[in-house]
Design a protein around this motif. Structure first.
Motif, PDB file in Angstrom:
ATOM      1  N   PRO A  64      40.922  43.108  39.279  1.00 51.74           N
ATOM      2  CA  PRO A  64      40.962  42.399  38.395  1.00 51.74           C
ATOM      3  C   PRO A  64      42.608  42.275  37.893  1.00 51.74           C
ATOM      4  O   PRO A  64      43.285  41.397  37.530  1.00 51.74           O
ATOM      5  N   GLU A  65      43.203  43.480  37.532  1.00 53.61           N
ATOM      6  CA  GLU A  65      44.562  43.501  37.031  1.00 53.61           C
ATOM      7  C   GLU A  65      45.523  42.892  38.371  1.00 53.61           C
ATOM      8  O   GLU A  65      46.378  42.215  37.871  1.00 53.61           O
ATOM      9  N   PHE A  66      45.136  43.444  39.683  1.00 55.64           N
ATOM     10  CA  PHE A  66      46.153  42.877  40.634  1.00 55.64           C
ATOM     11  C   PHE A  66      45.889  41.203  40.895  1.00 55.64           C
ATOM     12  O   PHE A  66      47.000  40.800  41.120  1.00 55.64           O
ATOM     13  N   ILE A  67      44.529  40.952  40.713  1.00 56.51           N
ATOM     14  CA  ILE A  67      44.315  39.265  40.837  1.00 56.51           C
ATOM     15  C   ILE A  67      45.177  38.569  39.702  1.00 56.51           C
ATOM     16  O   ILE A  67      45.991  37.619  40.002  1.00 56.51           O
ATOM     17  N   SER A  68      45.296  39.326  38.350  1.00 60.42           N
ATOM     18  CA  SER A  68      45.732  38.579  37.395  1.00 60.42           C
ATOM     19  C   SER A  68      47.575  38.490  37.661  1.00 60.42           C
ATOM     20  O   SER A  68      48.181  37.656  37.417  1.00 60.42           O
ATOM     21  N   SER A  69      48.038  39.410  38.369  1.00 62.08           N
ATOM     22  CA  SER A  69      49.457  39.619  38.611  1.00 62.08           C
ATOM     23  C   SER A  69      49.757  38.753  39.715  1.00 62.08           C
ATOM     24  O   SER A  69      50.996  38.647  39.789  1.00 62.08           O
ATOM     25  N   ILE A  70      48.757  38.075  40.511  1.00 62.12           N
ATOM     26  CA  ILE A  70      49.278  37.597  41.646  1.00 62.12           C
ATOM     27  C   ILE A  70      48.816  36.105  41.697  1.00 62.12           C
ATOM     28  O   ILE A  70      48.959  35.056  42.324  1.00 62.12           O
ATOM     29  N   ALA A  71      47.901  35.779  40.888  1.00 63.99           N
ATOM     30  CA  ALA A  71      47.023  34.728  40.979  1.00 63.99           C
ATOM     31  C   ALA A  71      47.681  33.223  40.646  1.00 63.99           C
ATOM     32  O   ALA A  71      47.642  32.350  41.400  1.00 63.99           O
ATOM     33  N   GLU A  72      48.406  33.387  39.623  1.00 64.69           N
ATOM     34  CA  GLU A  72      49.009  32.052  39.291  1.00 64.69           C
ATOM     35  C   GLU A  72      50.207  31.521  40.471  1.00 64.69           C
ATOM     36  O   GLU A  72      50.173  30.480  40.904  1.00 64.69           O
ATOM     37  N   THR A  73      51.041  32.229  41.054  1.00 65.46           N
ATOM     38  CA  THR A  73      51.877  32.393  42.038  1.00 65.46           C
ATOM     39  C   THR A  73      51.181  31.911  43.033  1.00 65.46           C
ATOM     40  O   THR A  73      51.582  30.970  43.954  1.00 65.46           O
ATOM     41  N   ALA A  74      50.113  32.584  43.566  1.00 65.41           N
ATOM     42  CA  ALA A  74      49.198  32.192  44.608  1.00 65.41           C
ATOM     43  C   ALA A  74      48.626  30.798  44.630  1.00 65.41           C
ATOM     44  O   ALA A  74      48.732  29.962  45.542  1.00 65.41           O
ATOM     45  N   ARG A  75      48.076  30.349  43.459  1.00 66.51           N
ATOM     46  CA  ARG A  75      47.458  29.031  43.265  1.00 66.51           C
ATOM     47  C   ARG A  75      48.719  28.035  43.640  1.00 66.51           C
ATOM     48  O   ARG A  75      48.457  27.102  44.129  1.00 66.51           O
ATOM     49  N   GLN A  76      49.986  28.151  42.986  1.00 66.06           N
ATOM     50  CA  GLN A  76      51.001  27.257  43.139  1.00 66.06           C
ATOM     51  C   GLN A  76      51.345  27.350  44.520  1.00 66.06           C
ATOM     52  O   GLN A  76      51.509  25.988  45.000  1.00 66.06           O
ATOM     53  N   VAL A  77      51.640  28.144  45.237  1.00 65.87           N
ATOM     54  CA  VAL A  77      51.935  28.490  46.654  1.00 65.87           C
ATOM     55  C   VAL A  77      50.892  27.632  47.625  1.00 65.87           C
ATOM     56  O   VAL A  77      51.178  26.987  48.581  1.00 65.87           O
ATOM     57  N   ALA A  78      49.549  27.942  47.188  1.00 70.75           N
ATOM     58  CA  ALA A  78      48.648  27.562  47.940  1.00 70.75           C
ATOM     59  C   ALA A  78      48.445  25.855  48.020  1.00 70.75           C
ATOM     60  O   ALA A  78      48.428  25.264  48.817  1.00 70.75           O
ATOM     61  N   LYS A  79      48.676  25.653  46.835  1.00 69.69           N
ATOM     62  CA  LYS A  79      48.606  23.872  46.546  1.00 69.69           C
ATOM     63  C   LYS A  79      49.544  23.287  47.257  1.00 69.69           C
ATOM     64  O   LYS A  79      49.297  22.166  47.844  1.00 69.69           O
ATOM     65  N   ALA A  80      50.543  23.793  47.347  1.00 69.25           N
ATOM     66  CA  ALA A  80      51.830  23.181  47.998  1.00 69.25           C
ATOM     67  C   ALA A  80      52.022  23.197  49.547  1.00 69.25           C
ATOM     68  O   ALA A  80      52.736  22.412  50.070  1.00 69.25           O
ATOM     69  N   ASN A  81      50.924  24.152  49.995  1.00 69.66           N
ATOM     70  CA  ASN A  81      50.791  24.280  51.342  1.00 69.66           C
ATOM     71  C   ASN A  81      49.534  24.161  52.214  1.00 69.66           C
ATOM     72  O   ASN A  81      49.476  24.488  53.072  1.00 69.66           O
ATOM     73  N   ASP A  82      48.755  23.347  51.140  1.00 70.10           N
ATOM     74  CA  ASP A  82      47.385  22.904  51.840  1.00 70.10           C
ATOM     75  C   ASP A  82      46.539  24.419  52.302  1.00 70.10           C
ATOM     76  O   ASP A  82      45.952  24.231  53.265  1.00 70.10           O
ATOM     77  N   LEU A  83      46.503  25.141  51.507  1.00 69.71           N
ATOM     78  CA  LEU A  83      45.739  26.304  51.531  1.00 69.71           C
ATOM     79  C   LEU A  83      44.747  26.650  50.483  1.00 69.71           C
ATOM     80  O   LEU A  83      44.915  26.068  49.284  1.00 69.71           O
ATOM     81  N   TYR A  84      43.632  27.660  50.788  1.00 72.94           N
ATOM     82  CA  TYR A  84      42.916  28.123  49.702  1.00 72.94           C
ATOM     83  C   TYR A  84      43.697  29.237  49.092  1.00 72.94           C
ATOM     84  O   TYR A  84      43.836  30.283  49.544  1.00 72.94           O
ATOM     85  N   ALA A  85      43.768  29.011  47.694  1.00 71.97           N
ATOM     86  CA  ALA A  85      44.505  30.249  46.882  1.00 71.97           C
ATOM     87  C   ALA A  85      43.311  31.328  47.006  1.00 71.97           C
ATOM     88  O   ALA A  85      43.822  32.544  46.917  1.00 71.97           O
ATOM     89  N   SER A  86      42.087  31.026  46.820  1.00 75.22           N
ATOM     90  CA  SER A  86      41.212  32.235  46.839  1.00 75.22           C
ATOM     91  C   SER A  86      41.143  33.031  48.175  1.00 75.22           C
ATOM     92  O   SER A  86      40.980  34.163  48.261  1.00 75.22           O
ATOM     93  N   VAL A  87      41.454  32.436  49.192  1.00 74.62           N
ATOM     94  CA  VAL A  87      41.574  33.101  50.633  1.00 74.62           C
ATOM     95  C   VAL A  87      42.968  33.953  50.400  1.00 74.62           C
ATOM     96  O   VAL A  87      43.125  34.913  51.070  1.00 74.62           O
ATOM     97  N   MET A  88      44.135  33.364  49.891  1.00 77.33           N
ATOM     98  CA  MET A  88      45.233  33.860  49.909  1.00 77.33           C
ATOM     99  C   MET A  88      45.167  35.284  49.161  1.00 77.33           C
ATOM    100  O   MET A  88      45.581  36.269  49.678  1.00 77.33           O
ATOM    101  N   ILE A  89      44.544  35.086  47.730  1.00 77.10           N
ATOM    102  CA  ILE A  89      44.416  36.268  46.958  1.00 77.10           C
ATOM    103  C   ILE A  89      43.489  37.270  47.662  1.00 77.10           C
ATOM    104  O   ILE A  89      43.916  38.537  47.367  1.00 77.10           O
ATOM    105  N   ALA A  90      42.285  36.821  48.289  1.00 75.76           N
ATOM    106  CA  ALA A  90      41.622  37.800  49.016  1.00 75.76           C
ATOM    107  C   ALA A  90      42.394  38.658  50.012  1.00 75.76           C
ATOM    108  O   ALA A  90      41.715  39.830  50.152  1.00 75.76           O
ATOM    109  N   GLN A  91      43.070  37.991  50.540  1.00 77.27           N
ATOM    110  CA  GLN A  91      43.729  38.541  51.839  1.00 77.27           C
ATOM    111  C   GLN A  91      44.854  39.765  51.317  1.00 77.27           C
ATOM    112  O   GLN A  91      45.032  40.663  51.538  1.00 77.27           O
TER     113      GLN A  91
END
Length: 211
Positions: A64-91
């Motif tokens: 959960p701590e790692f997710i919090s540290s990366i989630a917002e950046t992943a959400r923004q990058v995924a949204k801008a590149n037609d990707l799933y943030a959930s998949v990006m974070i899981a990877q």
């Protein structure tokens, strides 16, 4: 005469037992005692320092701590590149062991195990490979090194813009499950890669970052 002789012997023995200790011996004893106290003090302090260092080295970031540290950046990058943030974070969780792998930490910031080099920067580390049948083996491989978390996530997104990963994009899929299936056998040789990613997404509710 016999009694007198015994008395004299007794007096001599008494004087010997109560004879004053020489000054040099007292000084020596004091020095030894002082050294023993100091040695014990520093030894105890050193042990405490070692335990503290070991405790610090064993501290790891929770998922959960790692997710919090990366989630917002992943959400923004995924949204801008037609990707799933959930998949990006899981990877990122899976590939970096919650950001604890040597590759994912400074100065490399490679959260996705991407091989090759980034702007000429790379690092060589051992890694596990799957031969396609589920059997793994270890090799030394060259991995990209980044200057920041953002560079790592953005380069990952850029990589997934290639034709090999058309099935990973949101516009070409109806669910994250299709995206993880498209990553299996392409992004990773692990034959159960999608199963592992799906489990992480479901366990930690990562789809909230897809909105």
């Amino acid at each position: 005469m016999v009694a007198k002789r015994r008395k004299i012997i007794h007096r001599k023995s008494y004087r010997y037992r109560n004879k004053s200790v020489p000054q040099w011996m007292l000084v020596t004893m004091l020095i030894i005692a002082a050294m023993g106290i100091l040695f014990g003090f520093f030894r105890q302090g050193g042990a405490e320092t070692t335990q503290l260092t070991a405790a610090e080295n064993t501290e790891t970031m929770t998922t959960p701590e790692f997710i919090s540290s990366i989630a917002e950046t992943a959400r923004q990058v995924a949204k801008a590149n037609d990707l799933y943030a959930s998949v990006m974070i899981a990877q990122a969780i899976l590939e970096s062991s919650n950001g604890q792998s040597a590759l994912s930490q400074a100065p490399y910031y490679n959260y996705f195990g991407i091989k090759g080099d980034y702007n000429g920067q790379s690092v060589t580390l051992p890694t596990l490979e799957d031969d396609g049948t589920g059997t793994t083996y270890t090799i030394d491989a060259q991995f990209r090194a980044y200057g920041s978390q953002l560079e790592s996530l953005q380069d990952y997104a850029n990589l997934l813009q290639g034709e090999l990963y058309l099935g990973v994009r949101r516009s070409n899929t109806t669910s994250y499950q299709e995206a993880t299936a498209a990553l299996t056998g392409t992004y990773a040789t692990d034959t159960s890669y999608n199963v592992k990613l799906n489990h992480l997404i479901e366990e930690y509710g990562l789809t909230i970052y897809d909105n």
